[in-house]
Design an enzyme around this catalytic site. Structure first.
Site, PDB file in Angstrom:
ATOM      1  N   LYS A  80       0.851  -1.195   0.000  1.00  0.00           N
ATOM      2  CA  LYS A  80       0.000   0.000   0.000  1.00  0.00           C
ATOM      3  C   LYS A  80       0.885   1.241   0.000  1.00  0.00           C
ATOM      4  CE  LYS A  80      -3.858   2.111   2.552  1.00  0.00           C
ATOM      5  NZ  LYS A  80      -4.847   1.946   3.644  1.00  0.00           N
ATOM      6  N   SER A 155      -9.643   2.090   2.309  1.00  0.00           N
ATOM      7  CA  SER A 155      -8.720   2.823   1.490  1.00  0.00           C
ATOM      8  C   SER A 155      -7.649   1.937   0.834  1.00  0.00           C
ATOM      9  CB  SER A 155      -8.006   3.888   2.338  1.00  0.00           C
ATOM     10  OG  SER A 155      -7.250   3.277   3.364  1.00  0.00           O
ATOM     11  N   SER A 179     -10.132  -0.224   6.563  1.00  0.00           N
ATOM     12  CA  SER A 179      -9.505  -0.192   5.240  1.00  0.00           C
ATOM     13  C   SER A 179      -8.781  -1.444   4.793  1.00  0.00           C
ATOM     14  CB  SER A 179      -8.548   0.984   5.147  1.00  0.00           C
ATOM     15  OG  SER A 179      -9.281   2.143   4.919  1.00  0.00           O
TER      16      SER A 179
HETATM   17  N1  GLN Z   1     -13.358   4.643   5.630  1.00  0.00           N
HETATM   18  C1  GLN Z   1     -12.723   5.044   6.832  1.00  0.00           C
HETATM   19  C2  GLN Z   1     -12.226   6.459   6.697  1.00  0.00           C
HETATM   20  O1  GLN Z   1     -12.380   7.008   5.664  1.00  0.00           O
HETATM   21  C3  GLN Z   1     -11.599   4.121   7.197  1.00  0.00           C
HETATM   22  C4  GLN Z   1     -10.348   4.378   6.447  1.00  0.00           C
HETATM   23  C5  GLN Z   1      -9.191   3.520   6.913  1.00  0.00           C
HETATM   24  O2  GLN Z   1      -9.372   2.509   7.594  1.00  0.00           O
HETATM   25  N2  GLN Z   1      -7.996   3.952   6.581  1.00  0.00           N
HETATM   26  O3  GLN Z   1     -11.691   7.029   7.569  1.00  0.00           O
END
Ligand code: GLN
Length: 509
Positions: A80, A155, A179
């Protein structure tokens, strides 16, 4: 879709093929780099450096020929774009860090290199890991290999898409509010986020530090165990890294770095006899798609058929997870992202009048809309006069959510099962037009991070997408602190009698 990994879709199968000299790591890497090129339309990879990958592959081949290869030697992975990496760019999906190359590797990346893995490159993520669909990356949306019209989740969308498309055997991800689990669910692959503190955050670009945790994605539970073994462990560079992990009686693999050894602890006719499964009623309320609910219920019934007993439980504060998270995460983000001031870090605007003007212009140009929105919210909830009303209150709710889990996992059940997402992958562009619609999809994942618990997603079926097309559904497994070993072992047992995890986009099993 990739064809090279079709016959070697798991780390075990790939390792056996390498050991028996069916192909070399160099040949595999060459073939996969070519497949990454062929699948460029997915937009999953954001930086590929063939000569670096091939050098790692040659090194792996050397180790194999000398019989010194570690467990994961030669395993092709993608990382990532939020983990800093020497050689490959690290942009966190942002224009702010467009050409940044780190002088060092994140601890998780180093650990995977030490285990012998080969990096095929960096994969896309939402900007600074903020998002649920990989639509907020500066390089544009990533497409879901199951259907190019829908999001891969976010994400860690690039990670999930790369694994689902068969371009790599596994990938790193980070999970601040879902995410790792959510994109794994929407792309039909497996993903685990361990207990907060099990994997180092050093070299992971910070979003919300009290929630951020590294995780891994792969095609089955056993592979997750191999990868989690590699990335877990104490790191003196991370102040929240856990040094000693206490074993808990009667469960396999509770000891840090020992997951793989215990992954097939549950065997026999009724392998899960004695296991108590908690099913929270709040995870099956309004907003959950009927077809997704049916797939989850079928998976729970399968666990029962394997000997587990079901306990219907209540996690009454679930509804408050979204407001609490979307106060705490932006608050921490506004503080973490203050470092991108165009002096110490980040994009610098071309023209400015003075220092303040330079910072303001640079930040406006460098950050995308979602990130700017969260910085504004975070600054607001931390400001004098609102701190008590929002931030402190959210921290109290966080504590109540954690207590709710503890009460259930202590008195009523060993693990909790439920959906990861309320729907299958939505169409690209369909949720981002509404300021908060995207946030509502995080309802089942956020509480796990607020409590610091481990969470996992495994494929458990299909449900119709926006055009009626079948899209993957993920089953969420939530365990108590340091119970990753048991979670992986029960997922592995489930995968011995079901084949959802072997389904691939395009129909190939
Ligand atoms: N969807 C959540 C956010 O936008 C989680 C994102 C994540 O776990 N990095 O914060």
């Amino acid at each position: 879709m990739s064809t090279f990994l079709k016959d070697f879709p798991t780390i075990r199968a790939f390792a056996q093929a390498l050991a028996s000299r069916k192909f070399s790591a160099h040949e595999a890497t060459t073939a996969l780099l070519q497949e990454i090129k062929t699948n460029q339309a997915l937009n999953a990879f954001v930086d590929v450096q063939p000569e670096l990958s091939l050098a790692q592959a040659r090194n792996a081949d050397n180790q194999i020929s000398h019989g010194t290869g570690a467990l994961l030697v030669g395993t092709p992975l993608a990382h990532k774009d939020i983990f800093v990496t020497e050689g490959w760019r690290t942009t966190a999906g942002s224009k702010m860090l467009a050409d940044y190359v780190s002088p060092f590797n994140a601890t998780v990346i180093n650990a995977l290199y030490e285990a012998g893995t080969v990096s095929l490159g960096k994969v896309s993520c939402d900007e600074f890991a903020m998002g649920s669909g990989n639509e907020h990356a500066a390089t544009g949306p990533v497409l879901n290999p199951w259907d190019p019209e829908v999001v891969p989740g976010g994400s860690s969308g690039g990670s999930a898409a790369a694994v689902a498309a068969g371009l790599v055997l596994g990938a790193t991800g980070t999970d601040t509010g879902g995410s790792v689990r959510q994109p794994a669910a929407l792309c039909g692959v497996c993903g685990i986020k361990p207990t907060y503190g099990v994997a180092s955050r050093f070299g992971m670009i910070a979003y919300a530090s009290s929630l951020d945790q590294a995780g891994v994605l792969a095609t089955n539970a056993e592979d997750l165990a191999w990868l989690l073994d590699a990335i877990s462990g104490f790191d003196e560079h991370d102040a929240t890294s856990i040094q000693v992990c206490q074993g808990v009686a009667n469960a396999p693999g509770r000891i840090l770095n020992d997951y793989q050894k215990h992954v097939d602890a549950y065997t026999g006719n009724k392998p899960l006899a004695g296991l108590r499964i908690g099913v929270p009623k709040e995870y099956f309320g309004d907003g959950l798609d009927n077809h997704v609910a049916a797939a989850i219920e079928a998976a729970i019934a399968q666990f029962e058929a394997m000997g587990a007993t079901r306990a219907d439980i209540s996690l009454p504060n679930t509804a408050y997870a979204i407001p609490a998270y979307y106060v705490i995460a932006p608050a921490e983000a506004s503080s973490n992202l203050a470092r991108y001031d165009a002096v110490r870090y980040g994009h610098r605007t071309a023209q400015y009048t003075d220092l303040q003007d330079m910072t303001a212009r640079s930040r406006s140009e460098g950050f995308g809309d979602e990130v700017r929105k969260r910085i504004m919210i975070g600054t607001y909830v931390l400001s004098h006069g609102y701190y008590d009303a929002y931030y402190l209150q959210a921290q109290r709710v966080r504590r109540l959510i954690a207590q709710g889990f503890q009460s259930a996992l202590t008195h009523e059940c060993d693990v909790i099962l439920g959906p990861v997402t309320p729907t299958v992958a939505p169409a690209i562009g369909s949720v981002t037009k509404d300021a908060t619609a995207e946030w509502l999809g995080d309802i089942y994942t956020l509480s796990v991070n607020l409590a610091g618990l481990p969470g996992m997603s495994i494929p458990c079926g299909f449900a119709p997408g926006h055009r009626g097309q079948p899209l993957p559904v993920g089953l969420q497994v939530i365990g108590n602190y340091f119970d990753e070993g048991r979670m992986l072992a029960i997922a592995h047992a489930y995968q011995q009698v079901t084949d959802w995890h072997t389904r691939r986009p395009g129909g190939a099993a």
